[in-house]
Design a protein around this motif. Structure first.
Motif, PDB file in Angstrom:
ATOM      1  N   GLN A 117       0.831  -1.198   0.000  1.00  0.00           N
ATOM      2  CA  GLN A 117       0.000   0.000   0.000  1.00  0.00           C
ATOM      3  C   GLN A 117       0.873   1.258   0.000  1.00  0.00           C
ATOM      4  O   GLN A 117       0.585   2.220  -0.714  1.00  0.00           O
ATOM      5  N   ILE A 118       1.952   1.213   0.783  1.00  0.00           N
ATOM      6  CA  ILE A 118       2.833   2.392   0.840  1.00  0.00           C
ATOM      7  C   ILE A 118       3.533   2.591  -0.505  1.00  0.00           C
ATOM      8  O   ILE A 118       3.621   3.705  -1.012  1.00  0.00           O
ATOM      9  N   LEU A 119       3.977   1.488  -1.119  1.00  0.00           N
ATOM     10  CA  LEU A 119       4.652   1.633  -2.422  1.00  0.00           C
ATOM     11  C   LEU A 119       3.684   2.125  -3.495  1.00  0.00           C
ATOM     12  O   LEU A 119       4.058   2.896  -4.371  1.00  0.00           O
ATOM     13  N   SER A 120       2.430   1.681  -3.414  1.00  0.00           N
ATOM     14  CA  SER A 120       1.510   2.094  -4.474  1.00  0.00           C
ATOM     15  C   SER A 120       0.881   3.452  -4.185  1.00  0.00           C
ATOM     16  O   SER A 120       0.581   4.191  -5.103  1.00  0.00           O
ATOM     17  N   SER A 121       0.707   3.800  -2.914  1.00  0.00           N
ATOM     18  CA  SER A 121       0.101   5.102  -2.595  1.00  0.00           C
ATOM     19  C   SER A 121       0.869   5.816  -1.496  1.00  0.00           C
ATOM     20  O   SER A 121       0.391   5.915  -0.360  1.00  0.00           O
ATOM     21  N   PRO A 122       2.068   6.296  -1.814  1.00  0.00           N
ATOM     22  CA  PRO A 122       2.816   7.020  -0.775  1.00  0.00           C
ATOM     23  C   PRO A 122       2.087   8.295  -0.382  1.00  0.00           C
ATOM     24  O   PRO A 122       1.526   8.967  -1.240  1.00  0.00           O
ATOM     25  N   LYS A 123       2.099   8.556   0.946  1.00  0.00           N
ATOM     26  CA  LYS A 123       1.342   9.710   1.428  1.00  0.00           C
ATOM     27  C   LYS A 123       2.296  10.910   1.509  1.00  0.00           C
ATOM     28  O   LYS A 123       3.152  10.960   2.383  1.00  0.00           O
ATOM     29  N   GLY A 124       2.163  11.790   0.598  1.00  0.00           N
ATOM     30  CA  GLY A 124       2.925  13.045   0.657  1.00  0.00           C
ATOM     31  C   GLY A 124       4.316  12.960   0.042  1.00  0.00           C
ATOM     32  O   GLY A 124       4.831  11.889  -0.272  1.00  0.00           O
ATOM     33  N   GLU A 125       4.892  14.143  -0.078  1.00  0.00           N
ATOM     34  CA  GLU A 125       6.168  14.268  -0.789  1.00  0.00           C
ATOM     35  C   GLU A 125       7.327  13.592  -0.046  1.00  0.00           C
ATOM     36  O   GLU A 125       8.187  12.976  -0.645  1.00  0.00           O
ATOM     37  N   PHE A 126       7.297  13.698   1.292  1.00  0.00           N
ATOM     38  CA  PHE A 126       8.405  13.112   2.043  1.00  0.00           C
ATOM     39  C   PHE A 126       8.489  11.604   1.801  1.00  0.00           C
ATOM     40  O   PHE A 126       9.542  11.059   1.492  1.00  0.00           O
ATOM     41  N   VAL A 127       7.359  10.905   1.903  1.00  0.00           N
ATOM     42  CA  VAL A 127       7.361   9.445   1.725  1.00  0.00           C
ATOM     43  C   VAL A 127       7.769   9.113   0.287  1.00  0.00           C
ATOM     44  O   VAL A 127       8.590   8.213   0.057  1.00  0.00           O
ATOM     45  N   GLU A 128       7.258   9.865  -0.648  1.00  0.00           N
ATOM     46  CA  GLU A 128       7.589   9.613  -2.052  1.00  0.00           C
ATOM     47  C   GLU A 128       9.098   9.749  -2.277  1.00  0.00           C
ATOM     48  O   GLU A 128       9.728   8.907  -2.907  1.00  0.00           O
ATOM     49  N   ARG A 129       9.666  10.811  -1.710  1.00  0.00           N
ATOM     50  CA  ARG A 129      11.124  11.011  -1.862  1.00  0.00           C
ATOM     51  C   ARG A 129      11.885   9.911  -1.129  1.00  0.00           C
ATOM     52  O   ARG A 129      12.891   9.413  -1.595  1.00  0.00           O
ATOM     53  N   PHE A 130      11.373   9.544   0.033  1.00  0.00           N
ATOM     54  CA  PHE A 130      12.043   8.520   0.840  1.00  0.00           C
ATOM     55  C   PHE A 130      12.074   7.176   0.106  1.00  0.00           C
ATOM     56  O   PHE A 130      13.063   6.459   0.141  1.00  0.00           O
ATOM     57  N   LEU A 131      10.981   6.854  -0.589  1.00  0.00           N
ATOM     58  CA  LEU A 131      10.923   5.572  -1.314  1.00  0.00           C
ATOM     59  C   LEU A 131      11.802   5.605  -2.554  1.00  0.00           C
ATOM     60  O   LEU A 131      12.278   4.559  -3.021  1.00  0.00           O
ATOM     61  N   GLY A 132      12.023   6.794  -3.093  1.00  0.00           N
ATOM     62  CA  GLY A 132      12.977   6.965  -4.192  1.00  0.00           C
ATOM     63  C   GLY A 132      12.446   6.531  -5.547  1.00  0.00           C
ATOM     64  O   GLY A 132      11.326   6.016  -5.668  1.00  0.00           O
ATOM     65  N   PRO A 133      13.284   6.730  -6.571  1.00  0.00           N
ATOM     66  CA  PRO A 133      12.834   6.465  -7.944  1.00  0.00           C
ATOM     67  C   PRO A 133      12.660   4.985  -8.255  1.00  0.00           C
ATOM     68  O   PRO A 133      12.052   4.634  -9.257  1.00  0.00           O
ATOM     69  N   GLU A 134      13.178   4.105  -7.394  1.00  0.00           N
ATOM     70  CA  GLU A 134      13.094   2.658  -7.676  1.00  0.00           C
ATOM     71  C   GLU A 134      11.821   2.036  -7.109  1.00  0.00           C
ATOM     72  O   GLU A 134      11.768   0.835  -6.871  1.00  0.00           O
ATOM     73  N   ARG A 135      10.815   2.850  -6.902  1.00  0.00           N
ATOM     74  CA  ARG A 135       9.595   2.377  -6.237  1.00  0.00           C
ATOM     75  C   ARG A 135       9.003   1.146  -6.918  1.00  0.00           C
ATOM     76  O   ARG A 135       8.605   0.182  -6.275  1.00  0.00           O
ATOM     77  N   SER A 136       8.961   1.172  -8.256  1.00  0.00           N
ATOM     78  CA  SER A 136       8.362   0.042  -8.985  1.00  0.00           C
ATOM     79  C   SER A 136       9.199  -1.217  -8.797  1.00  0.00           C
ATOM     80  O   SER A 136       8.680  -2.319  -8.621  1.00  0.00           O
ATOM     81  N   LEU A 137      10.514  -1.005  -8.841  1.00  0.00           N
ATOM     82  CA  LEU A 137      11.416  -2.151  -8.704  1.00  0.00           C
ATOM     83  C   LEU A 137      11.301  -2.766  -7.307  1.00  0.00           C
ATOM     84  O   LEU A 137      11.427  -3.978  -7.128  1.00  0.00           O
ATOM     85  N   GLN A 138      11.047  -1.897  -6.312  1.00  0.00           N
ATOM     86  CA  GLN A 138      10.917  -2.392  -4.943  1.00  0.00           C
ATOM     87  C   GLN A 138       9.766  -3.386  -4.819  1.00  0.00           C
ATOM     88  O   GLN A 138       9.753  -4.228  -3.939  1.00  0.00           O
ATOM     89  N   ARG A 139       8.782  -3.266  -5.719  1.00  0.00           N
ATOM     90  CA  ARG A 139       7.656  -4.209  -5.724  1.00  0.00           C
ATOM     91  C   ARG A 139       8.172  -5.653  -5.780  1.00  0.00           C
ATOM     92  O   ARG A 139       7.588  -6.542  -5.186  1.00  0.00           O
ATOM     93  N   LEU A 140       9.278  -5.818  -6.493  1.00  0.00           N
ATOM     94  CA  LEU A 140       9.824  -7.170  -6.649  1.00  0.00           C
ATOM     95  C   LEU A 140      10.452  -7.707  -5.366  1.00  0.00           C
ATOM     96  O   LEU A 140      10.660  -8.904  -5.236  1.00  0.00           O
ATOM     97  N   THR A 141      10.766  -6.810  -4.420  1.00  0.00           N
ATOM     98  CA  THR A 141      11.326  -7.308  -3.161  1.00  0.00           C
ATOM     99  C   THR A 141      10.222  -7.844  -2.238  1.00  0.00           C
ATOM    100  O   THR A 141      10.499  -8.468  -1.226  1.00  0.00           O
ATOM    101  N   LEU A 142       8.967  -7.586  -2.607  1.00  0.00           N
ATOM    102  CA  LEU A 142       7.866  -8.038  -1.748  1.00  0.00           C
ATOM    103  C   LEU A 142       7.597  -9.535  -1.867  1.00  0.00           C
ATOM    104  O   LEU A 142       6.962 -10.124  -1.016  1.00  0.00           O
ATOM    105  N   VAL A 143       8.030 -10.117  -2.966  1.00  0.00           N
ATOM    106  CA  VAL A 143       7.651 -11.509  -3.236  1.00  0.00           C
ATOM    107  C   VAL A 143       8.882 -12.410  -3.149  1.00  0.00           C
ATOM    108  O   VAL A 143       9.939 -12.082  -3.694  1.00  0.00           O
ATOM    109  N   THR A 144       8.724 -13.543  -2.468  1.00  0.00           N
ATOM    110  CA  THR A 144       9.844 -14.480  -2.366  1.00  0.00           C
ATOM    111  C   THR A 144       9.772 -15.516  -3.501  1.00  0.00           C
ATOM    112  O   THR A 144       8.704 -15.797  -4.031  1.00  0.00           O
TER     113      THR A 144
END
Ligand SMILES: Nc1ncnc2c1ncn2[C@@H]1O[C@H](COP(=O)(O)OP(=O)(O)OP(=O)(O)O)[C@@H](O)[C@H]1O
Ligand SMILES: [Mg+2]
Length: 378
Positions: free
Chosen positions: A246-273
């Protein structure tokens, strides 16, 4: 709390346990902690789910360790309440807290003058467990963190590598089998490769033991990988708390978005084993791949040695068969590796899949490039 979402085009069975089938066991309400003029925690409210991993993440000094230490009754609270199973944490004795909560901290580490066995045995001994039960417990815990008790029991902390010491720290936190584990950057000081292995171990152990864990880290990838519930903090406040999906798909506000960084989509792949989308692998002792690979297929054929370990991978490419020797850490993944790791291994080998091996290095399946592609991209 939102239920974890799944891949849109592929059935990924419960990428993480579902948060809706849990209950709150630790409740923090309007917590304020001050050190002189510094407000370390500023009206923090948080409901921590039972039998799940809650990860606190945020910039240095945002109050992560302070939150953890409050949960363990180690910090004086200015205002607010912490309730553990309907009891106030401030009212619990140190013995009750030790029995309930294991604490693994990077900086304090192990007692240097005690052996590994004595370190792991620390809390059970303080709680007065009998000697034979304690010995059995130490052996069991060392085996759980994959350190041979015969070799490690009598060693001192200065005879351990950083990764081994952190495994012992983890074993010590599990000492008295507490329902709650508080872990403050437990894998902080290890190199990236060992860190990933320790995370794999943590996932394996957590799936087995189902502890209620509160875990602090600086590392976003580690947080996304391990968290069922992710809490992002800034300046003593919680800015967003939800499932990592939920956080990766809907970051709340600019700080969270910046914190998650430009690799947000790629991070999706770390969710699955890897085990969630592992398929049966085509393999054999034979080095003649053409007999096994159908024309026009983009399957991979794995040549294995007599123990079942992959030694070579073959796949068809533009009419010919390409052959890639397989080196374990560079080209193979374990069942709890992330899909991001699988992707990296596929790129390393140039094959159409990553070989999944068990703890003895034997081939147990593969994760195909197409399967990774099918995991929904944000
Ligand atoms: N014992 C203390 N005395 C005075 N100030 C403290 C103390 N412990 C923490 N602080 C201050 O409280 C704030 C929050 O500290 P905390 O240790 O919780 O941060 P953190 O998020 O864990 O940071 P890091 O990621 O660097 O470990 C910081 O400004 C810190 O300087
Ligand atoms: Mg800290």
């Amino acid at each position: 709390m939102a239920e974890k979402t799944q891949g849109k085009t592929m059935q990924v069975n419960q990428a993480h346990p579902i948060l809706t089938d849990t209950h709150t066991f630790l409740k923090v309400e309007h917590l304020v902690v001050q050190y002189g003029t510094i407000v370390a925690l500023d009206d923090v409210s948080l409901e921590i789910p039972a039998n799940r991993v809650t990860v606190l993440i945020g910039p240095s000094g945002c109050g992560k360790s302070t939150t953890l230490r409050c949960l363990n009754g180690l910090v004086g609270i200015e205002r607010g309440t912490i309730t553990y199973l309907d009891a106030s944490v401030q009212g619990l004795s140190q013995t009750d807290l030790r029995r309930s909560m294991g604490y693994a901290i990077q900086s304090v580490g192990l007692m240097p003058h005690l052996t590994v066995e004595e370190n792991v045995d620390l809390v059970p001994r303080l709680l007065g467990w009998d000697r034979s039960k304690r010995k059995e417990r130490v052996d069991k815990l060392l085996a759980l963190v994959r350190l041979d008790p015969e070799i490690y029991r009598k060693k001192y902390p200065n005879e351990l590598s950083g990764g081994e010491a952190q495994r012992i720290g983890f074993a010590r936190a599990l000492g008295s089998d507490p329902p709650v584990l508080l872990m403050d950057e437990p894998f902080g000081a290890v190199d990236p490769l060992n860190r990933i292995l320790l995370q794999d171990e943590f996932i394996r152990i957590q799936r087995q033991l189902k502890k209620s864990v509160v875990f602090v880290t600086h590392d976003l990838e580690e947080a996304v990988r391990l968290a069922d519930y992710l809490v992002i903090m800034k300046d003593g406040k919680i800015v967003q708390a939800d499932t990592p999906e939920q956080i990766l798909s809907s970051p709340k506000g600019e700080f969270v978005e910046r914190f998650l960084g430009p690799e947000r989509s790629l991070q999706r792949l770390t969710l699955v084993t890897a085990d969630r989308c592992m398929e049966k692998a085509l393999s054999g002792l034979d080095s003649d791949a053409s007999a096994h690979l159908p024309d026009c297929s983009n399957l991979t054929y794995w040549q294995v040695d007599e123990d079942g370990a992959p030694v070579c991978g073959y796949t068809r490419s533009e009419g010919s068969i390409i052959q890639k020797p397989i080196t374990s850490a560079i080209h193979t993944v374990q069942i709890y590796s992330s899909l991001k790791d699988c992707m990296a291994k596929i790129l390393n080998s140039g094959l159409s899949a990553a070989a999944v091996v068990d703890e003895r290095g034997r081939l147990c399946g593969e994760v195909r490039f197409e399967a990774i592609q099918q995991i929904s991209i944000l």
